[in-house]
Design a protein around this motif. Structure first.
Motif, PDB file in Angstrom:
ATOM      1  N   ILE A 207      -7.381  -3.481 -40.058  1.00 42.58           N
ATOM      2  CA  ILE A 207      -6.433  -4.200 -39.198  1.00 42.58           C
ATOM      3  C   ILE A 207      -7.093  -5.463 -38.645  1.00 42.58           C
ATOM      4  CG2 ILE A 207      -5.103  -4.090 -37.044  1.00 42.58           C
ATOM      5  CD1 ILE A 207      -4.780  -1.033 -37.616  1.00 42.58           C
ATOM      6  N   THR A 208      -8.341  -5.326 -38.155  1.00 41.27           N
ATOM      7  CA  THR A 208      -9.057  -6.491 -37.631  1.00 41.27           C
ATOM      8  C   THR A 208      -9.241  -7.551 -38.719  1.00 41.27           C
ATOM      9  OG1 THR A 208     -10.288  -4.902 -36.283  1.00 41.27           O
ATOM     10  CG2 THR A 208     -11.031  -7.172 -36.208  1.00 41.27           C
ATOM     11  N   ALA A 209      -9.516  -7.110 -39.951  1.00 40.05           N
ATOM     12  CA  ALA A 209      -9.702  -8.052 -41.067  1.00 40.05           C
ATOM     13  C   ALA A 209      -8.424  -8.849 -41.299  1.00 40.05           C
ATOM     14  CB  ALA A 209     -10.108  -7.301 -42.341  1.00 40.05           C
ATOM     15  N   ILE A 210      -7.259  -8.181 -41.241  1.00 34.45           N
ATOM     16  CA  ILE A 210      -5.978  -8.864 -41.457  1.00 34.45           C
ATOM     17  C   ILE A 210      -5.737  -9.897 -40.343  1.00 34.45           C
ATOM     18  CG2 ILE A 210      -3.458  -8.535 -41.509  1.00 34.45           C
ATOM     19  CD1 ILE A 210      -4.097  -5.739 -42.797  1.00 34.45           C
ATOM     20  N   LEU A 211      -6.034  -9.499 -39.079  1.00 34.32           N
ATOM     21  CA  LEU A 211      -5.845 -10.415 -37.947  1.00 34.32           C
ATOM     22  C   LEU A 211      -6.779 -11.620 -38.072  1.00 34.32           C
ATOM     23  CD1 LEU A 211      -5.481  -7.796 -35.043  1.00 34.32           C
ATOM     24  CD2 LEU A 211      -3.660  -8.999 -36.272  1.00 34.32           C
ATOM     25  N   ALA A 212      -8.033 -11.364 -38.475  1.00 37.87           N
ATOM     26  CA  ALA A 212      -9.006 -12.457 -38.643  1.00 37.87           C
ATOM     27  C   ALA A 212      -8.559 -13.389 -39.777  1.00 37.87           C
ATOM     28  CB  ALA A 212     -10.398 -11.888 -38.924  1.00 37.87           C
ATOM     29  N   LEU A 213      -8.026 -12.802 -40.847  1.00 37.75           N
ATOM     30  CA  LEU A 213      -7.554 -13.593 -41.995  1.00 37.75           C
ATOM     31  C   LEU A 213      -6.405 -14.499 -41.573  1.00 37.75           C
ATOM     32  CD1 LEU A 213      -8.363 -13.752 -44.990  1.00 37.75           C
ATOM     33  CD2 LEU A 213      -6.477 -12.197 -45.512  1.00 37.75           C
ATOM     34  N   TYR A 214      -5.528 -13.985 -40.709  1.00 35.66           N
ATOM     35  CA  TYR A 214      -4.411 -14.795 -40.202  1.00 35.66           C
ATOM     36  C   TYR A 214      -4.942 -15.997 -39.415  1.00 35.66           C
ATOM     37  CZ  TYR A 214      -0.397 -16.295 -37.487  1.00 35.66           C
ATOM     38  OH  TYR A 214       0.576 -17.057 -36.911  1.00 35.66           O
ATOM     39  N   LEU A 215      -5.982 -15.761 -38.587  1.00 35.91           N
ATOM     40  CA  LEU A 215      -6.548 -16.852 -37.780  1.00 35.91           C
ATOM     41  C   LEU A 215      -7.247 -17.883 -38.672  1.00 35.91           C
ATOM     42  CD1 LEU A 215      -7.765 -14.694 -34.770  1.00 35.91           C
ATOM     43  CD2 LEU A 215      -5.941 -16.408 -34.724  1.00 35.91           C
TER      44      LEU A 215
END
Lengths: 84, 84
Positions: free
Chosen positions: B68-76
């Motif tokens: 989940i954190t990876a997806i959020l970081a990818l969005y940023l």
């Protein structure tokens, strides 16, 4: 050291070290407008709890990695409040 | 569940959830000037490796939290590149 321990160690080093370029950028530019104060406060509490978890596990690497990250997050909180 | 496992779980939830306010802020303001692209790229690689580490440990919570954190970081990362 097993392969998965090496992966875990590299992962811990990278996630901790990743905050350094943000700290340098914020230190140099004082530009904190895009930073979320809530993120860094919640994140700070999270990594402090991670450090406490590391104490329970007697894992020096968990304690160290999370304590360093906590200090870097605290610096960004300080900068965000000072230059908002 | 032991106290230290509860602390570890709360810590994982907080560090993962902390990225949500940053994502919301960036989504709303498109203000990415203060964000460090290097931070999010290094952090993304770190949490992807953390997820792989979780696969080795057969720990669903490590895999989930870090994915989940990876997806959020990818969005940023995406927002930083789009609105730099």
């Amino acid at each position: 050291m097993d392969l998965h321990e090496v992966i875990g160690l590299i992962a811990a080093v990278l996630t901790t070290a990743s905050f350094l370029p943000q700290v340098f950028k914020t230190y140099k530019t004082k530009d904190t407008s895009g930073l979320s104060l809530t993120m860094y406060i919640v994140f700070f509490i999270g990594v402090v709890l991670c450090s406490i978890y590391g104490v329970y596990l007697h894992s020096l690497s968990i304690i160290l990695a999370n304590s360093i990250t906590a200090i870097l997050a605290l610096y960004l909180i300080f900068m965000k409040i000072k230059y908002k």
